[in-house]
Design a protein around this motif. Sequence first.
Motif, PDB file in Angstrom:
ATOM      1  N   ILE A   1      88.256  37.269  10.098  1.00 48.14           N
ATOM      2  CA  ILE A   1      87.719  36.964   9.101  1.00 48.14           C
ATOM      3  C   ILE A   1      86.339  37.678   9.098  1.00 48.14           C
ATOM      4  O   ILE A   1      85.140  37.932   8.393  1.00 48.14           O
ATOM      5  N   LEU A   2      85.333  36.580  10.390  1.00 46.04           N
ATOM      6  CA  LEU A   2      83.871  36.932  10.019  1.00 46.04           C
ATOM      7  C   LEU A   2      83.681  38.984  10.889  1.00 46.04           C
ATOM      8  O   LEU A   2      83.234  39.108   9.833  1.00 46.04           O
TER       9      LEU A   2
ATOM     10  N   ARG B   1      72.625  32.775   6.684  1.00 47.59           N
ATOM     11  CA  ARG B   1      73.487  32.596   8.119  1.00 47.59           C
ATOM     12  C   ARG B   1      74.193  31.529   7.835  1.00 47.59           C
ATOM     13  O   ARG B   1      73.674  30.422   6.709  1.00 47.59           O
ATOM     14  N   ARG B   2      75.233  30.804   8.462  1.00 47.14           N
ATOM     15  CA  ARG B   2      75.858  29.262   8.430  1.00 47.14           C
ATOM     16  C   ARG B   2      75.656  29.182   9.754  1.00 47.14           C
ATOM     17  O   ARG B   2      75.772  29.565  10.983  1.00 47.14           O
TER      18      ARG B   2
ATOM     19  N   ALA C   1      81.338  32.668   6.221  1.00 48.39           N
ATOM     20  CA  ALA C   1      81.469  30.884   6.848  1.00 48.39           C
ATOM     21  C   ALA C   1      82.548  30.743   5.711  1.00 48.39           C
ATOM     22  O   ALA C   1      83.262  29.697   5.588  1.00 48.39           O
ATOM     23  N   GLY C   2      82.293  31.200   4.335  1.00 51.85           N
ATOM     24  CA  GLY C   2      82.892  30.663   3.455  1.00 51.85           C
ATOM     25  C   GLY C   2      84.008  30.793   3.379  1.00 51.85           C
ATOM     26  O   GLY C   2      85.038  29.780   2.795  1.00 51.85           O
TER      27      GLY C   2
ATOM     28  N   THR D   1      89.804  28.838   4.608  1.00 44.55           N
ATOM     29  CA  THR D   1      91.142  29.317   5.467  1.00 44.55           C
ATOM     30  C   THR D   1      91.473  27.975   6.264  1.00 44.55           C
ATOM     31  O   THR D   1      92.489  27.485   6.179  1.00 44.55           O
ATOM     32  N   PHE D   2      90.675  27.409   7.043  1.00 44.52           N
ATOM     33  CA  PHE D   2      90.703  26.502   7.883  1.00 44.52           C
ATOM     34  C   PHE D   2      90.015  25.666   7.409  1.00 44.52           C
ATOM     35  O   PHE D   2      88.641  24.842   8.859  1.00 44.52           O
ATOM     36  N   GLU D   3      89.461  24.566   6.329  1.00 47.98           N
ATOM     37  CA  GLU D   3      88.803  23.305   5.636  1.00 47.98           C
ATOM     38  C   GLU D   3      88.861  22.535   6.621  1.00 47.98           C
ATOM     39  O   GLU D   3      88.235  22.002   6.924  1.00 47.98           O
ATOM     40  N   ASP D   4      90.442  22.129   7.352  1.00 48.69           N
ATOM     41  CA  ASP D   4      90.451  20.763   8.389  1.00 48.69           C
ATOM     42  C   ASP D   4      89.624  20.803   9.484  1.00 48.69           C
ATOM     43  O   ASP D   4      89.418  19.963   9.987  1.00 48.69           O
TER      44      ASP D   4
END
Length: 389
Positions: free
Chosen positions: A9-10, A23-24, A70-71, A76-79
């Motif tokens: 994804i990145l 950036r994040r 990052a968004g 996708t991996f919120e938790d």
Amino acid sequence: MDYYRFWQILLDEISAAPKNADRRIVTFNDARQYAGALSEWRSLKAKTPGLRQVQVSPLIRAFFVPAAGAGKLLHTFEDALCIEEDARIQVHAVAPEKSGTSLMPWGVKAIHAPQAWSRSTGVHVKIGVIDTGADYRHPDLKHSLASGVNLLYRGMLPLDDNGHGTHIAGTLAAAGGTRGMMGVAPRALLYPVKAFDHNGSAYVSDIVLGIDWCVQNKIDIINMSFGMKTRSKALHDVVIKAYRAGIAIIASSGNDGKRGGDYPARYPETIAVGALDRRHRVAAFSNRGPYIDVYGPGEGVPSCWLKEGYKEMSGTSMATSHVTGAAALLLALRPGLSPRELKLLLRRTASPVRLRKGQRRAALGGGAADALRLLRAGARSKRATAAKA
């Protein structure tokens, strides 16, 4: 957690994002998931050049990545993730003033550093200066500068293209002898950490990486003459890591002339510094308040400048370098002193500042730094500790 998907994804965003995109800062809620992502990144980046743009802070287990990527990660991996903005941060100085120098600048004399040199000159103390770099050709700094690190252009010397870092370095440890300028701790060793560009601007991630580098290289004190208005969890986390590693961080409060101040100076783990004028009053531009631990000379301070020159500047940046220099004098005598003990000694030995009309002393915070009183108190506390043992 699918670590390959995480990096894919990145990678899609890294290839699409412009070079200077926002950036994040990405951290993991579970240290094991960070370790898994780090392991996958290391194996992938050898054959995937785009991933080499990602920077890592082992100290706070963080990755610094393009904002758009990052968004998508959070979706996708919120938790699993915590994501914050990689905000901009600025050095704390007003515009350069007039040229010129003094062999013994007024601020160095005001904190009684020359009287303290018979006891300590800061020998062997390692000071990390997270700033714009330093002028390695300056004759007054050539014996004071170690190689440091350039976070903007890895592999290159942290050369100063702004002037602010060189000015800070001069006040800290210039050793020009009878022909040049003398700083507060002339035998301390400076490690420039270039995190700021030619405009005096950096990202929070650059500061995180700079503190990370200082911890890894066992620096004794870090001078941070910069700040920002908003809190950053990543910045606070790395400040706490340095504090727990025994490294004192001395930070400028800002130049807004207000009650309150900037971060990182407002974090309790730092030593917060305000500025005094030549009449030993709190400078009109200096932030103030109960959180200020100590004040240092900050108005019209002469110091080293680019192209082997000299310049007068004003700001809490300049005040901070005086306080860091005084701390270096003490740490040369008391190398095991903790950041908490150093802060307490600085506060306890500070002299009362002169009040402006309408000011209340309690509203200002700490007093004026005094290197000689600091060393005397440090020696007394050392004897008291030895007697108890």
